[in-house]
Design an enzyme around this catalytic site. Structure first.
Site, PDB file in Angstrom:
ATOM      1  N   ASP A 181       0.913  -1.133   0.000  1.00  0.00           N
ATOM      2  CA  ASP A 181       0.000   0.000   0.000  1.00  0.00           C
ATOM      3  C   ASP A 181       0.954   1.183   0.000  1.00  0.00           C
ATOM      4  OD1 ASP A 181      -1.480   2.263   0.856  1.00  0.00           O
ATOM      5  OD2 ASP A 181      -3.081   0.893   1.410  1.00  0.00           O
ATOM      6  N   HIS A 182       1.133   1.797  -1.163  1.00  0.00           N
ATOM      7  CA  HIS A 182       2.259   2.739  -1.249  1.00  0.00           C
ATOM      8  C   HIS A 182       2.076   3.944  -0.317  1.00  0.00           C
ATOM      9  CE1 HIS A 182      -0.273   4.913  -4.153  1.00  0.00           C
ATOM     10  NE2 HIS A 182       0.529   5.949  -4.000  1.00  0.00           N
ATOM     11  N   HIS A 244      -5.738   2.815   0.800  1.00  0.00           N
ATOM     12  CA  HIS A 244      -4.983   3.963   1.317  1.00  0.00           C
ATOM     13  C   HIS A 244      -5.725   4.711   2.431  1.00  0.00           C
ATOM     14  CE1 HIS A 244      -2.842   2.936  -2.217  1.00  0.00           C
ATOM     15  NE2 HIS A 244      -3.516   3.676  -3.069  1.00  0.00           N
TER      16      HIS A 244
HETATM   17  C1  BG6 Z   1      -3.215   4.462  -6.617  1.00  0.00           C
HETATM   18  C2  BG6 Z   1      -4.516   4.525  -7.364  1.00  0.00           C
HETATM   19  O1  BG6 Z   1      -3.234   3.411  -5.688  1.00  0.00           O
HETATM   20  O2  BG6 Z   1      -3.012   5.698  -5.942  1.00  0.00           O
HETATM   21  C3  BG6 Z   1      -4.526   5.678  -8.336  1.00  0.00           C
HETATM   22  O3  BG6 Z   1      -4.702   3.309  -8.081  1.00  0.00           O
HETATM   23  C4  BG6 Z   1      -4.198   6.968  -7.629  1.00  0.00           C
HETATM   24  O4  BG6 Z   1      -5.782   5.791  -8.974  1.00  0.00           O
HETATM   25  C5  BG6 Z   1      -2.927   6.817  -6.805  1.00  0.00           C
HETATM   26  O5  BG6 Z   1      -4.001   7.958  -8.617  1.00  0.00           O
HETATM   27  C6  BG6 Z   1      -2.679   8.038  -5.954  1.00  0.00           C
HETATM   28  O6  BG6 Z   1      -1.410   7.928  -5.390  1.00  0.00           O
HETATM   29  P1  BG6 Z   1      -0.594   9.227  -4.977  1.00  0.00           P
HETATM   30  O7  BG6 Z   1       0.645   8.700  -4.330  1.00  0.00           O
HETATM   31  O8  BG6 Z   1      -0.336   9.990  -6.241  1.00  0.00           O
HETATM   32  O9  BG6 Z   1      -1.479   9.989  -4.044  1.00  0.00           O
END
Ligand code: BG6
Length: 492
Positions: A181-182, A244
């Protein structure tokens, strides 16, 4: 968990090596780990993909993907010399046998003690097949460690996530699985715990006695881009909330862990997810709002409606925006709403958490219109990284008037401060065997069971039409959701 001060020695195998994620995130992250001396020289990266590339093709791709960073030619050649390409058919056992041979060879060349990290950065329908063959063809039976990193989506709902988990668990044990979960790799998401548990002025106030509500916003300017095939079936609820956003809720609401180790932190997060009040189908409209963007202007550019994007159905009901009110039924949080919202094609790219404290019992000073500005703790996750504390102070020359002031700490505003990409931290964590910032199966399962009731209701009620202009902050109903409780969204 403290990191060992030794450089991890491993072969990183990337499935989906020619894909977008690998190019945009994985190669630049591995490069930075290399440049910062965090992965030494005893490593190799094997790119696996269907295309018949050579090592040279692969190395040029890696070079291009890191080229937006200042590079010194010698370093680049040295770095890319660690990359090897292996054309692969995920459904053919022979491919795995050949891969095993290549890994053994590289382990000898780079003096790597059979440690293997398998990174699945590709279409999820192959996750189970790959895990099964890695085991059956002996690729995971080594004297070192084997770890599996999996990108989202981890299933589409609880039943599909369970099926996927079962397939993977036949080949890997839970402690070998690292579900990405980045958001958990973001600097300021990791800072939530520190802000809470390292500050005597916050933790005692972190309860329903002093907090009136918590707001989490994650807005994007981008639209669906070229991902409609995936997004049409996913929508914002599955794409952002199930993972997230609920992870951020868990970190904000959890009890202090007895130790900062993976097991203790995860078990506190799981308790929060278990305490989240389930939303029944007939309550969805009361607690959740969905939206879809219409045409509008973002960043001074005219952009099309969601339904006019490539590969999106003309009558699509997919939500590109979600707002919701969550309640956590435990002693600490009873009665405190957690408001969440996320969407594409909104006014601004921003992820921000606002903790709004309750009003003081009696107002001795006058602020604007006789009301005192509430104390707020704002945690800026991105693009700014920092915190702002909103207090009240005496208005200069103002007698008994108070005015709001802000104390700001900006983590990445200084020149030259370059905070590590989430992926860089997460890859390093996995190499070190630290799973704290990855999602445990229990968290994934609980999150799915929470969102499933909502998505099922929305699927049965296909009544969504474009209801917010691109470049806005979402549909009006999202404001009404808070207004009903006497609150409003704080600006991002
Ligand atoms: C991803 C989603 O997990 O997170 C994308 O699949 C989204 O749709 C992205 O744009 C958002 O990540 P960040 O790090 O740019 O907020």
């Amino acid at each position: 968990m403290k990191k060992e001060h030794i450089e991890p020695k491993a072969v990183i195998v990337i499935f989906g090596a020619t894909g977008d994620l690998a190019k945009r995130k994985l190669y630049p992250s591995i490069h930075r780990l290399y440049e910062n001396g965090q992965i030494g020289d005893e490593f190799a990266v094997v790119g696996v993909g269907r295309r018949p590339w050579t090592n040279e093709d692969f190395r040029s791709t890696v070079e291009r993907s890191i080229s937006k960073f200042p590079l010194n030619e010698k370093d680049v050649d040295e770095f890319t010399s660690h990359f090897y390409y292996h054309p692969f058919d995920v459904t053919n056992p022979d491919s795995y046998q050949e891969l095993n041979g290549l890994l053994e060879q590289l382990e000898n060349t780079y003096h790597i003690p059979n440690n293997r990290m398998f990174y699945l950065a590709m279409a999820p329908e192959f996750f189970g097949t790959i895990a099964k063959f890695l085991k059956s063809e002996g690729v995971t039976s080594t004297n070192g460690w084997s770890r599996l990193i999996i990108e989202k989506p981890f299933g589409h709902d609880l039943p599909s996530a369970k099926a996927l988990n079962q397939e993977i668990r036949e080949a890997f044990s839970e402690d070998q699985i690292y579900r990405i979960d980045h958001y958990l790799g973001k600097q300021m998401v990791q800072n939530i715990e520190v802000i809470r548990f390292a500050n005597a002025i916050f933790e005692p106030l972190w309860t329903n006695r002093y907090i009136s509500n918590i707001q989490i916003t994650s807005s994007e300017e981008l639209g669906v881009e070229d991902r409609a095939r995936y997004y049409e079936k996913s929508g914002a609820l599955r794409d952002m909330v199930q993972n997230h956003i609920l992870q951020m809720v868990a970190l904000l609401a959890m009890e202090p862990p007895i130790k900062l180790n993976t097991q203790e932190i995860r078990s506190e997060k799981v308790k929060v997810l278990r305490a989240m009040r389930p939303i029944k189908k007939d309550e969805v409209d009361q607690y959740f709002v969905r939206g879809q963007y219409d045409a509008g202007v973002v960043d001074d550019k005219q952009v099309p409606a969601y339904r006019d994007e490539q590969n999106v159905a003309e009558d699509s009901n997919t939500e590109t925006f979600v707002a919701g009110k969550l309640l956590i039924d435990n002693f600490r949080w009873a009665g405190v709403p957690f408001y969440i919202r996320t969407g594409k094609r909104m006014k601004k790219k921003s992820t921000q958490i606002v903790v709004q404290f309750k009003d003081i019992p009696m107002n001795l000073y006058y602020g604007n219109g006789n009301t005192m500005h509430p104390n707020l703790l704002v945690i800026h996750i991105q693009p700014d990284e920092g915190i702002t504390l909103h207090l009240n102070a005496r208005k200069l020359g103002g007698g008994t008037f108070a005015q709001p002031i802000k104390l700001d700490y900006c983590h990445n505003c200084g020149d030259g401060i370059n905070t590590p990409e989430a992926y860089e931290k997460l890859i390093l964590d996995c190499l070190h065997g630290d799973a704290t910032n990855f999602a445990h199966w229990d968290e994934v399962a609980l999150s799915w069971s929470f969102v499933d009731a909502i998505s099922q209701y929305w699927e049965e009620n296909k009544t969504l039409a474009p209801n917010y202009e691109a470049g806005s902050m979402g549909p009006k109903a999202a404001d009404d959701l808070l207004a009903k409780d006497g609150f409003h969204w704080w600006p991002i």
